[in-house]
Design a protein around this motif. Structure first.
Motif, PDB file in Angstrom:
ATOM      1  N   PRO A  32       0.816  -1.220   0.000  1.00 48.49           N
ATOM      2  CA  PRO A  32       0.000   0.000   0.000  1.00 48.49           C
ATOM      3  C   PRO A  32       0.848   1.269   0.000  1.00 48.49           C
ATOM      4  O   PRO A  32       1.885   1.343   0.656  1.00 48.49           O
ATOM      5  N   PHE A  65      -6.858   0.893   2.364  1.00 51.10           N
ATOM      6  CA  PHE A  65      -5.603   0.810   1.617  1.00 51.10           C
ATOM      7  C   PHE A  65      -5.759   1.347   0.204  1.00 51.10           C
ATOM      8  O   PHE A  65      -6.758   1.068  -0.459  1.00 51.10           O
ATOM      9  N   ILE A  67      -3.474   0.574  -3.056  1.00 52.26           N
ATOM     10  CA  ILE A  67      -2.395  -0.337  -3.449  1.00 52.26           C
ATOM     11  C   ILE A  67      -2.145  -0.166  -4.945  1.00 52.26           C
ATOM     12  O   ILE A  67      -2.877  -0.708  -5.777  1.00 52.26           O
ATOM     13  N   THR A 153      -4.681   1.477  -9.341  1.00 54.32           N
ATOM     14  CA  THR A 153      -4.609   1.416  -7.882  1.00 54.32           C
ATOM     15  C   THR A 153      -5.838   0.702  -7.351  1.00 54.32           C
ATOM     16  O   THR A 153      -6.964   1.042  -7.721  1.00 54.32           O
ATOM     17  N   SER A 185      -0.391  -7.154   1.155  1.00 51.62           N
ATOM     18  CA  SER A 185       0.277  -6.901  -0.117  1.00 51.62           C
ATOM     19  C   SER A 185      -0.436  -7.670  -1.225  1.00 51.62           C
ATOM     20  O   SER A 185      -1.284  -8.529  -0.958  1.00 51.62           O
TER      21      SER A 185
END
Length: 189
Positions: A32, A65, A67, A153, A185
């Protein structure tokens, strides 16, 4: 022969529970770029450097988050990985997380609300490995293996499961290629 059958069965069981394929080589992990704790009670978000997802009595938080998936993941398969093996990590109670897709587009500027959209998976902590495994009986995971959205993202949220659930996990903010990042992750292979 009995040993071969047992090992084959064990390997199949491990592969079904593992957050990433055991027979493929992981090429990288996206971590993130922004992490915020969302208070379910006040609807306020604040920046943090860890997963802080708790449900205890009337107190509840989730973790939001952003990411970014790098362009180098183009044409690959991605999958969620959550690891808790740092010294200060605390996982107790249900030790579970529900992971949601969210509708926000810029977490850095999101001061309140979570804009939760769709349940993507439920994962449960395995203290023997330090990884969270997909719990397939409760929820059909949509993020154990999916086409990598390279250059985009992901906007996700980790929420507590059950009456008592504590997941306080340090979140790695970079990936050097030497190990599975701590926290949440996205791996690609």
């Amino acid at each position: 022969m009995k040993y071969t059958a047992a090992i084959t069965l064990l390997s199949a069981t491990i592969a079904a529970a593992a957050p990433t394929p055991s027979s493929t080589t992981i090429l990288g992990y996206a971590v993130p770029s922004v992490v915020k704790i969302h208070s379910i009670n006040t609807n306020i978000n604040h920046p943090d450097q860890r997963i802080n997802t708790i449900r205890s009595g009337t107190y509840e938080t989730s973790t939001l988050f952003d990411i970014p998936i790098p362009a180098s993941a183009a044409g690959r398969t991605c999958g969620l990985v959550v690891r808790a093996q740092e010294g200060g990590d605390v996982v107790s109670g249900a030790g579970s997380l529900d992971v949601f897709k969210n509708l926000f587009t810029d977490l850095a500027s999101l001061e309140q609300g979570n804009q939760r959209d769709q349940l993507l998976a439920r994962v449960v902590f395995d203290p023997a490995t330090g990884l969270y495994d997909f719990k397939r009986g409760d929820v059909t995971p949509k993020i154990d293996a999916f086409p990598c959205p390279a250059g985009q993202t992901l906007h996700w949220e980790a929420a507590a499961v059950g009456e008592l659930d504590v997941n306080i996990v340090a979140q790695d903010s970079g990936y050097a290629g030497a190990h599975v990042p701590n926290g949440l992750s996205v791996a690609w292979w």
